[in-house]
Design a protein around this motif. Structure first.
Motif, short mmCIF file in Angstrom:
data_model
loop_
_atom_site.label_atom_id
_atom_site.label_comp_id
_atom_site.label_asym_id
_atom_site.label_seq_id
_atom_site.Cartn_x
_atom_site.Cartn_y
_atom_site.Cartn_z
N HIS A 35 -13.98 -2.88 13.93
CA HIS A 35 -15.36 -2.60 13.53
C HIS A 35 -16.07 -3.91 13.17
O HIS A 35 -16.25 -4.20 11.98
N PRO A 36 -16.46 -4.70 14.18
CA PRO A 36 -17.17 -5.94 13.87
C PRO A 36 -18.48 -5.65 13.14
O PRO A 36 -19.16 -4.65 13.43
N ALA A 38 -21.42 -6.84 13.31
CA ALA A 38 -22.65 -6.81 14.09
C ALA A 38 -22.56 -5.90 15.31
O ALA A 38 -23.51 -5.80 16.07
N ASP A 39 -21.46 -5.21 15.51
CA ASP A 39 -21.30 -4.51 16.78
C ASP A 39 -20.70 -3.11 16.67
O ASP A 39 -20.13 -2.61 17.62
N GLY A 40 -20.79 -2.46 15.55
CA GLY A 40 -20.31 -1.08 15.44
C GLY A 40 -18.82 -0.94 15.61
O GLY A 40 -18.05 -1.37 14.76
N GLU A 41 -18.39 -0.34 16.72
CA GLU A 41 -16.97 -0.06 16.94
C GLU A 41 -16.58 -0.55 18.34
O GLU A 41 -17.31 -0.34 19.30
N ARG A 42 -15.43 -1.21 18.43
CA ARG A 42 -14.95 -1.70 19.72
C ARG A 42 -13.48 -1.35 19.89
O ARG A 42 -12.70 -1.51 18.97
#
Length: 79
Positions: A35-36, A38-42
């Motif tokens: 969960h970065p 700046a980027d939600g979920e990856r």
């Protein structure tokens, strides 16, 4: 359990393995989620060799702790 039977428990899609990016796109399965800020979920994806290695680690940990080992759950938070 035969490695191919373990691999068959996963859904595979072409992507870059988190440990072997030099291979480019290869068949991968989800092995985790990050969960970065700046980027939600990856999704974190691993190749067949990495999935088998992670399953080996899970099996050994279960044996040490006396827990039941159920293959097919690399990347599941509750397993």
């Amino acid at each position: 359990m035969d490695p191919q039977h373990i691999l068959d428990l996963y859904e595979w899609a072409p992507a870059v393995c988190f440990r072997h990016p030099e291979l480019g796109e290869v068949p991968t399965a989800v092995v985790g989620v990050v969960h970065p800020a700046a980027d939600g979920e990856r999704e974190v994806r691993g190749c067949r060799d990495c999935v088998i290695a992670m399953e080996d680690i899970r099996r050994e940990a279960a044996a040490r702790s006396g827990s039941e080992y159920t293959p097919g759950h690399v990347g599941d938070a509750h397993h």
